[in-house]
Design an enzyme around this catalytic site. Structure first.
Site, mmCIF file in Angstrom:
data_model
loop_
_atom_site.group_PDB
_atom_site.id
_atom_site.type_symbol
_atom_site.label_atom_id
_atom_site.label_comp_id
_atom_site.label_asym_id
_atom_site.label_seq_id
_atom_site.Cartn_x
_atom_site.Cartn_y
_atom_site.Cartn_z
ATOM 1 N N GLU A 53 1.137 -1.027 0.028
ATOM 2 C CA GLU A 53 -0.178 -0.013 0.015
ATOM 3 C C GLU A 53 0.871 1.267 -0.136
ATOM 4 O OE1 GLU A 53 -3.361 0.196 -0.228
ATOM 5 O OE2 GLU A 53 -3.197 -2.177 -0.537
ATOM 6 N N TYR A 138 -6.724 6.334 4.071
ATOM 7 C CA TYR A 138 -6.665 5.237 3.424
ATOM 8 C C TYR A 138 -5.883 3.889 3.038
ATOM 9 C CZ TYR A 138 -6.015 2.152 -0.902
ATOM 10 O OH TYR A 138 -5.764 1.063 -1.850
ATOM 11 N N ASP A 156 -10.167 5.720 -2.450
ATOM 12 C CA ASP A 156 -9.304 6.333 -3.122
ATOM 13 C C ASP A 156 -9.909 7.541 -4.284
ATOM 14 O OD1 ASP A 156 -9.799 4.551 -4.295
ATOM 15 O OD2 ASP A 156 -7.987 3.481 -4.862
#
Length: 313
Positions: A53, A138, A156
């Site tokens: 991520e 996020y 996102d």
DNA sequence: CTCCAGAACA
DNA sequence: TGTTCTGGAG
């Protein structure tokens, strides 16, 4: 009317379709029938998910894939990363052209937090995950869902674009969060978050590919019906060439090759037009290095009355 | 020129 | 709320 409706306001979900269950099922079915294969979709290890991520922030997934494998080979566990030299992690970042070297330091710091504050066991809730350096809303929800099948709906740029086009959700963070959460089926955050981001990446990109990708929402999509595929504004970035961030990248890459370097040795390698007393001279370079030092990427010290820079270890 | 699985900091 | 942070690819 439920409590949640009253809390959110009367028209909070006015944009969502009548048959939410059918829309949910269609997307999950579409995702499970066929989707892109990425290594991080094959694991539920929170450390691996976090690495992926952080690498993926503002970076194309295709470019992330090779770096992801190499990174986990170098530092297979969160303990390995926490014990690593920061300079090696930053060096890895630049070697693999991942950009935003700050993120390498974030990841290194976060690994230390997991080991120190959580005894090596990742926290599982979004709130706790956000305590980790470099982990915002996020990423916290992404780790919570992909590693633990928990947390909330991720929001996102892909999700925003999908929600705005399909259901006319207004362009505000709170509206997107609310709509995304109402749409997500309970207890299926892992599959759902993967699926809706896949939709935004494959079928509902900046250039929509509804028919080619077999978008499962064509029957209920406002944009598909009206032909208006306007997407929420994404702030345009200033040009990269000649920018400060290009110079930062050059400093880090140059220092990667040397143990340390004095200003006048470093300068010409960052800008060909470097001149000690000129516009792009010692004062300019010192300012650049000062920011890099504040970001924890570089160390500065004085030697023989001269400033010397090196990657922070 | 534009785009790309955001977050930190002031 | 606005500004900053990388670099490769189309």
């Amino acid at each position: 009317m439920t409590d949640a409706d009253a809390e959110a306001g009367p028209d909070a979900d006015a944009a969502l379709p009548e048959d939410v269950d059918a829309v949910r099922a269609a997307l999950v079915e579409w995702y499970e029938a066929d989707h892109r294969s990425f290594p991080w979709r094959e694991t539920t290890d929170p450390y691996r998910i976090l690495v992926c991520e952080v690498m993926s922030q503002q970076t194309q997934l295709e470019r992330v894939e090779a770096a992801y494998r190499a990174f986990l080979e170098a530092w297979p566990t969160v303990e390995d990363l926490a014990a690593a030299d920061r300079a090696d992690v930053v060096g890895f970042w630049t070697d693999h052209r991942l950009g935003y070297n700050n993120r390498a330091t974030y990841l290194h710091t976060a690994a230390g937090q997991v080991v120190e504050d959580y005894d090596g066991a990742f926290p599982e809730t979004p709130d706790e995950l956000q305590e980790l350096h470099g982990v915002g809303p996020y990423t916290a929800n992404a780790v919570a869902s992909f590693a633990f099948n928990g947390g909330n709906a991720v929001v996102d740029t892909n999700v925003k674009r999908v929600l705005h086009r399909a259901f006319d959700v207004e362009d505000s963070d709170s509206a997107f969060e609310e709509a995304a959460q109402r749409l997500m089926p309970d207890g299926e955050s892992r599959t759902w978050n993967n699926a809706i981001m896949e939709l935004g990446g494959v079928a509902c990109g900046k250039v929509p590919r509804c028919d080619e990708a077999g978008c499962p929402w064509r029957g209920s999509c406002r944009a598909y019906e009206t032909g208006d595929f306007t997407a929420p504004d994404v702030p345009t970035q200033p040009s990269f060439e000649g920018s400060r961030r290009q110079m930062r990248g050059r400093v880090v890459r140059t220092l990667r090759e040397y143990d340390d370097l004095a200003l006048d040795a470093l300068g010409p390698r960052v800008r060909v037009d470097y001149a000690p007393g000129g516009t792009f001279g010692r004062a300019w370079l010192r300012d650049l290095l000062s920011d890099l030092a504040d970001d924890g990427l570089v160390e500065l010290d004085e030697r023989d009355g001269d400033t010397v820079a090196r990657l922070r270890r």
